[in-house]
Design an enzyme around this catalytic site. Structure first.
Site, PDB file in Angstrom:
ATOM      1  N   ASP A  74     -50.242 -41.026  52.347  1.00 40.95           N
ATOM      2  CA  ASP A  74     -49.473 -40.416  53.446  1.00 40.95           C
ATOM      3  C   ASP A  74     -49.706 -41.244  54.694  1.00 40.95           C
ATOM      4  O   ASP A  74     -50.840 -41.398  55.144  1.00 40.95           O
ATOM      5  CB  ASP A  74     -49.921 -38.964  53.670  1.00 40.95           C
ATOM      6  CG  ASP A  74     -49.077 -38.235  54.722  1.00 40.95           C
ATOM      7  OD1 ASP A  74     -48.157 -38.854  55.302  1.00 40.95           O
ATOM      8  OD2 ASP A  74     -49.347 -37.039  54.965  1.00 40.95           O
ATOM      9  N   GLY A  89     -49.999 -28.858  54.073  1.00 37.41           N
ATOM     10  CA  GLY A  89     -50.940 -28.076  54.874  1.00 37.41           C
ATOM     11  C   GLY A  89     -51.074 -28.658  56.263  1.00 37.41           C
ATOM     12  O   GLY A  89     -50.699 -29.811  56.509  1.00 37.41           O
ATOM     13  N   GLU A 107     -45.831 -40.662  51.153  1.00 37.60           N
ATOM     14  CA  GLU A 107     -45.312 -39.655  52.081  1.00 37.60           C
ATOM     15  C   GLU A 107     -45.042 -40.254  53.455  1.00 37.60           C
ATOM     16  O   GLU A 107     -45.913 -40.903  54.037  1.00 37.60           O
ATOM     17  CB  GLU A 107     -46.338 -38.512  52.167  1.00 37.60           C
ATOM     18  CG  GLU A 107     -45.930 -37.328  53.008  1.00 37.60           C
ATOM     19  CD  GLU A 107     -46.953 -36.179  52.909  1.00 37.60           C
ATOM     20  OE1 GLU A 107     -47.714 -36.124  51.916  1.00 37.60           O
ATOM     21  OE2 GLU A 107     -47.001 -35.352  53.821  1.00 37.60           O
ATOM     22  N   LYS A 150     -43.632 -27.498  54.473  1.00 38.66           N
ATOM     23  CA  LYS A 150     -44.617 -26.758  55.272  1.00 38.66           C
ATOM     24  C   LYS A 150     -43.806 -25.677  55.959  1.00 38.66           C
ATOM     25  O   LYS A 150     -42.935 -26.010  56.782  1.00 38.66           O
ATOM     26  CB  LYS A 150     -45.261 -27.668  56.318  1.00 38.66           C
ATOM     27  CG  LYS A 150     -46.126 -28.780  55.738  1.00 38.66           C
ATOM     28  CD  LYS A 150     -46.672 -29.669  56.843  1.00 38.66           C
ATOM     29  CE  LYS A 150     -47.534 -30.785  56.241  1.00 38.66           C
ATOM     30  NZ  LYS A 150     -47.925 -31.780  57.266  1.00 38.66           N
ATOM     31  N   LYS A 168     -54.644 -37.107  48.013  1.00 41.33           N
ATOM     32  CA  LYS A 168     -53.773 -37.760  48.997  1.00 41.33           C
ATOM     33  C   LYS A 168     -54.641 -38.550  49.956  1.00 41.33           C
ATOM     34  O   LYS A 168     -55.601 -38.030  50.518  1.00 41.33           O
ATOM     35  CB  LYS A 168     -52.968 -36.687  49.721  1.00 41.33           C
ATOM     36  CG  LYS A 168     -52.179 -37.149  50.909  1.00 41.33           C
ATOM     37  CD  LYS A 168     -51.135 -36.098  51.283  1.00 41.33           C
ATOM     38  CE  LYS A 168     -51.215 -35.711  52.733  1.00 41.33           C
ATOM     39  NZ  LYS A 168     -50.165 -34.742  53.110  1.00 41.33           N
ATOM     40  N   SER A 193     -56.294 -33.635  50.800  1.00 46.27           N
ATOM     41  CA  SER A 193     -55.793 -34.679  51.687  1.00 46.27           C
ATOM     42  C   SER A 193     -56.990 -35.290  52.400  1.00 46.27           C
ATOM     43  O   SER A 193     -57.675 -34.604  53.158  1.00 46.27           O
ATOM     44  CB  SER A 193     -54.821 -34.044  52.691  1.00 46.27           C
ATOM     45  OG  SER A 193     -54.425 -34.979  53.669  1.00 46.27           O
ATOM     46  N   LYS A 247     -54.818 -40.806  53.314  1.00 43.97           N
ATOM     47  CA  LYS A 247     -54.119 -41.158  54.552  1.00 43.97           C
ATOM     48  C   LYS A 247     -54.229 -42.654  54.761  1.00 43.97           C
ATOM     49  O   LYS A 247     -55.307 -43.243  54.537  1.00 43.97           O
ATOM     50  CB  LYS A 247     -54.746 -40.414  55.728  1.00 43.97           C
ATOM     51  CG  LYS A 247     -54.536 -38.908  55.683  1.00 43.97           C
ATOM     52  CD  LYS A 247     -53.088 -38.536  55.972  1.00 43.97           C
ATOM     53  CE  LYS A 247     -52.918 -37.032  56.104  1.00 43.97           C
ATOM     54  NZ  LYS A 247     -51.534 -36.663  56.472  1.00 43.97           N
ATOM     55  N   ASP A 276     -41.987 -35.506  54.846  1.00 47.63           N
ATOM     56  CA  ASP A 276     -42.709 -34.398  55.485  1.00 47.63           C
ATOM     57  C   ASP A 276     -42.073 -34.188  56.865  1.00 47.63           C
ATOM     58  O   ASP A 276     -41.137 -33.383  57.024  1.00 47.63           O
ATOM     59  CB  ASP A 276     -44.202 -34.773  55.557  1.00 47.63           C
ATOM     60  CG  ASP A 276     -45.072 -33.802  56.340  1.00 47.63           C
ATOM     61  OD1 ASP A 276     -44.547 -32.839  56.908  1.00 47.63           O
ATOM     62  OD2 ASP A 276     -46.317 -34.010  56.414  1.00 47.63           O
TER      63      ASP A 276
END
Ligand code: OSB
Ligand code: MG
Length: 377
Positions: free
Chosen positions: A193, A295, A218, A267, A165, A139, A167, A243
Site C-alpha cells: 500500500d 481500517g 493499493e 472503508k 500488507k 497492515s 506500506k 482506497d
C-alpha cells in the site's frame, strides 16, 4: 421501525498506539479518536466512531473538521427527525451538503446500530451479513530497514494473519519487499500500500514490484486519481486496489468503466457510511470486483462496525481488521477483539448491535474533550 435521535454526545479520546504507525504520507503515535454517543428517543444508546485522523494526510478531513461538521451540519439534520429506516439517513446528509464523509458516516453508522439495537438483532445481520467469522489481515507501517520489515512480517505469518500488507514509499519499496518475499517464500499472502507516494514517472519501479507475486498494490498514485491508475493498471499484471480514490458508488463505477483497478478496499467512513458501502458492495458483486474492508486504526468501537460490514458475502479477501492487541495495550471495549491461531475473527452474533460493550470508565479516563448536542428549537 421509526428512529428518532434525541441526543448526540461527541467525545475525543487519546489512545496511544503500541508502536508508531508510519505510512508514506505521515506518522501516528497516539490516535486522537472522535467517538459519538447516540441516544434514541426510546432510550437506546449506542456508540460509533469517526475515523478521521489528526492530520489531513489521508483525506481532507481531520478530527477537528469532523467535530465541527457534526456539530454544525450533521446533528441538526438528524436530531429530532424521524427516519423510517437507516437507509434514509445518508440521502438526508447528502442534500446540498458536500464532502465531510467521515463526519456523516459516524452518525449514519450509529443510526444503523441503533436500529439493530431496537430490533434486537446483531448489526451484521441488520446489514445482510452472512459470515460467522472473517479473515484477518495486518497492515505493517514503513520500517527502518528491510531486516526490520522481514522480522515484523515473519512474526505476522506465524501469528496466523491471512494477508500481510506492507506500506511502501520510494526508497522503502522494491528492496524491502523483495527481502520479505525471499524470506517468507512464494506462498506468503503479501500486498503493498503506497498511499499515493508515486506518479506515472515511477512506472519502471512499479514494474519491479509487479515481479514479486503480490496479491495487489493499493493506491500507488494520487489520492483522487482514476485516469493515471487506469494507465498504470494496463501495464501491470498485479491487480491495483483503490482506497483513497473511491469516495462513492459513482467513483466505484468510474473505476470499473476506466479500468483503474480490479479490487476495492471499502472503508465505510471514507464513503459516508453503511448506505454507500452496501451500494458499492452490491455493485462490485455484480461487476466481478472483489472487495475487502480496510481500517483506519479504529478503537474497538469502530472495529465492531467494520467486522459487521466484512460479514457480507462479497468481502472475499481478508480485511485490515486486526485484533485489539495489535494496536492497543488496552482497548475501550469488552470483550476485546481477538484472532484465532489460524487468522479468523468471530463475528459477534449472540447479542444485538455491534456485539461488544463500551467501557465507559475507560473512555472517561481517556477523554480530553466532550460536547453534548441536542435539538435546537
Ligand atoms: O491506507 O489503509 C490505509 C491507516 C491509516 C490511514 C490509511 C490506512 C491505514 C491502514 C491501517 O492501513 C489499517 C488498520 O487499521 O489496521
Ligand atoms: Mg490504503
Amino acid at each position: 421501525m421509526p428512529l428518532r435521535l434525541e441526543r448526540l454526545t461527541l467525545h475525543e479520546i487519546q489512545l496511544p498506539l503500541r508502536e508508531p504507525f508510519r505510512i508514506s504520507s505521515g506518522i501516528q503515535t497516539t490516535r486522537r479518536i472522535l467517538l459519538v454517543e447516540l441516544e434514541e428517543a426510546r432510550g437506546a444508546v449506542v456508540w460509533s466512531e469517526c475515523v478521521a485522523s489528526e492530520q489531513p494526510n489521508y483525506s481532507p478531513e481531520t478530527v477537528d473538521t469532523a467535530w465541527l461538521a457534526i456539530r454544525d451540519w450533521v446533528a441538526p439534520r438528524v436530531l429530532g427527525h424521524t427516519f423510517e429506516d437507516p437507509t434514509q439517513v445518508f440521502p438526508t446528509l447528502e442534500r446540498d451538503f458536500r464532502g465531510h464523509l467521515m463526519a456523516k458516516a459516524a452518525v449514519e453508522m450509529g443510526m444503523w446500530a441503533l436500529d439493530a439495537e431496537l430490533r434486537q438483532v446483531p448489526l451484521a445481520h441488520r446489514l445482510g451479513g452472512t459470515r460467522t467469522c472473517i479473515e484477518v489481515g495486518i497492515s505493517l507501517g514503513i520500517q527502518s530497514s528491510p531486516e526490520a520489515l522481514v522480522e515484523r512480517a515473519g512474526r505476522a505469518v506465524l501469528a496466523g494473519y491471512r494477508k500481510i500488507k506492507l506500506k511502501i514509499e520510494p526508497g522503502a519499496d522494491v528492496t524491502y519487499l523483495r527481502a520479505v518475499r525471499d524470506a517468507l517464500g512464494p506462498g506468503a499472502p503479501l500486498m503493498a500500500d503506497a498511499n499515493n507516494a508515486y506518479s506515472l514517472a515511477d512506472t519502471e519501479r512499479l514494474l519491479e514490484l509487479d515481479e514479486l507475486g503480490l496479491m495487489m498494490i493499493e493506491q500507488p498514485l494520487a489520492w483522487d486519481d482514476l485516469r493515471c491508475h487506469a494507465e498504470l493498471q494496463r501495464q501491470l499484471r498485479t491487480p491495483l486496489c483503490l482506497d483513497e480514490s473511491i469516495t462513492s458508488l459513482d467513483r466505484a463505477k468510474d473505476m470499473v468503466a476506466l479500468g483503474s483497478g480490479r479490487i476495492i478496499n471499502i472503508k465505510p467512513g471514507r464513503v459516508g457510511g453503511f448506505g454507500p458501502s452496501l451500494a458499492i458492495h452490491d455493485f462490485c458483486a455484480r461487476s466481478g470486483i472483489p472487495v475487502w474492508c480496510g481500517g483506519m486504526l479504529e478503537s474497538g468501537v469502530g472495529r465492531g462496525y467494520n467486522v459487521a460490514l466484512a460479514s457480507l458475502s462479497n468481502f472475499v479477501k481478508p480485511g485490515d481488521i486486526s485484533p485489539s492487541s495489535r494496536y492497543w495495550l488496552e482497548d475501550v471495549v469488552t470483550p476485546e477483539w481477538t484472532m484465532s491461531e489460524d487468522g479468523l475473527m468471530a463475528v459477534p452474533l449472540s447479542q444485538p448491535g455491534i456485539g461488544v460493550t463500551v467501557n465507559r470508565k475507560r473512555i472517561a479516563d481517556l477523554t480530553v474533550r466532550k460536547e453534548l448536542l441536542v435539538r435546537s428549537r
